[in-house]
Design a protein around this motif. Structure first.
Motif, PDB file in Angstrom:
ATOM      1  N   ASP A   3      72.799  52.708 -23.190  1.00  0.00           N
ATOM      2  CA  ASP A   3      72.591  53.880 -24.049  1.00  0.00           C
ATOM      3  C   ASP A   3      72.529  55.157 -23.227  1.00  0.00           C
ATOM      4  O   ASP A   3      73.117  56.178 -23.584  1.00  0.00           O
TER       5      ASP A   3
ATOM      6  N   ASN B 170      80.433  54.952 -30.842  1.00  0.00           N
ATOM      7  CA  ASN B 170      79.970  56.339 -30.884  1.00  0.00           C
ATOM      8  C   ASN B 170      80.946  57.171 -31.730  1.00  0.00           C
ATOM      9  O   ASN B 170      82.134  57.263 -31.408  1.00  0.00           O
TER      10      ASN B 170
ATOM     11  N   ASP C  74      75.194  58.145 -23.459  1.00  0.00           N
ATOM     12  CA  ASP C  74      74.747  59.482 -23.871  1.00  0.00           C
ATOM     13  C   ASP C  74      75.091  60.532 -22.823  1.00  0.00           C
ATOM     14  O   ASP C  74      75.554  61.629 -23.154  1.00  0.00           O
TER      15      ASP C  74
ATOM     16  N   LYS D 123      78.985  50.479 -26.620  1.00  0.00           N
ATOM     17  CA  LYS D 123      78.303  51.750 -26.946  1.00  0.00           C
ATOM     18  C   LYS D 123      79.311  52.865 -27.174  1.00  0.00           C
ATOM     19  O   LYS D 123      79.167  53.665 -28.108  1.00  0.00           O
TER      20      LYS D 123
END
Length: 140
Positions: free
Chosen positions: A121, A62, A125, A58
Motif C-alpha cells: 500500500d 487503483n 501510494d 495494488k
C-alpha cells in the motif's frame, strides 16, 4: 593492415556515436516527461520479503492508475517503467526505484517502512503520488 585499422576505427566511432545519441545529455533528459508518458509498468522484487504480485495487484486496482490508461505488464521488455523493490538488510525499510528501461536512468525513487501497515500500500501510494505530481506539472 592499415585498412583493417581504418575499418576498426570507423566501427568504434560509429558505436560511440550511437551510444551517445541513444541516451542524450543529462541536461536534456526530463524524468517527469517519462513518468507522464508511461503506460506500462513492470514490477521487479529484489527481496525475498516482498512479492511483486502484491504491488501489481495494488496498482491494477487503483482507479487513478487505471484512469491514466496505465497497465501492469509481466514482460520487462514491454515496460515503459520498471519498479524495483529491495529491502535494507536487518531493517523494515523498503526502497523502490523507478527506472526508464530505454535509458536505464532512475526517474523516481522512494523509501517506505513496513511498520504499521502493508508495504505494498505504501509503495503504491508513494508511486501514484509521484505520477500525479509529474502529470500535474504538464498541466501548468
Amino acid at each position: 593492415m592499415s585498412r583493417l585499422l581504418h575499418v576498426s576505427l570507423i566501427l568504434t566511432l560509429a558505436f560511440f556515436a550511437a551510444s551517445a545519441q541513444s541516451s542524450g545529455p543529462a541536461s536534456d533528459y526530463d524524468p517527469r516527461a517519462v513518468l507522464r508518458s508511461a503506460k506500462t509498468v513492470f514490477v521487479r522484487s529484489k527481496s525475498a520479503f516482498f512479492k511483486a504480485s502484491a504491488l501489481e495487484n495494488k496498482l491494477t486496482n487503483n482507479a487513478e492508475f487505471r484512469g491514466w490508461g496505465m497497465v501492469v505488464t509481466k514482460d520487462a521488455a514491454d515496460a515503459d517503467l520498471i519498479i524495483e523493490i529491495g529491502r535494507k538488510a536487518f531493517t523494515t525499510s523498503f526502497i523502490y526505484t523507478v527506472i526508464d528501461p530505454k535509458t536505464s536512468r532512475v526517474v523516481a525513487s522512494g523509501r517506505v517502512n513496513s511498520i504499521g501497515g502493508t508495504v505494498e500500500d505504501k509503495i503504491s501510494d508513494s508511486f501514484i503520488k509521484k505520477l500525479r505530481n509529474a502529470r500535474a506539472a504538464s498541466a501548468q
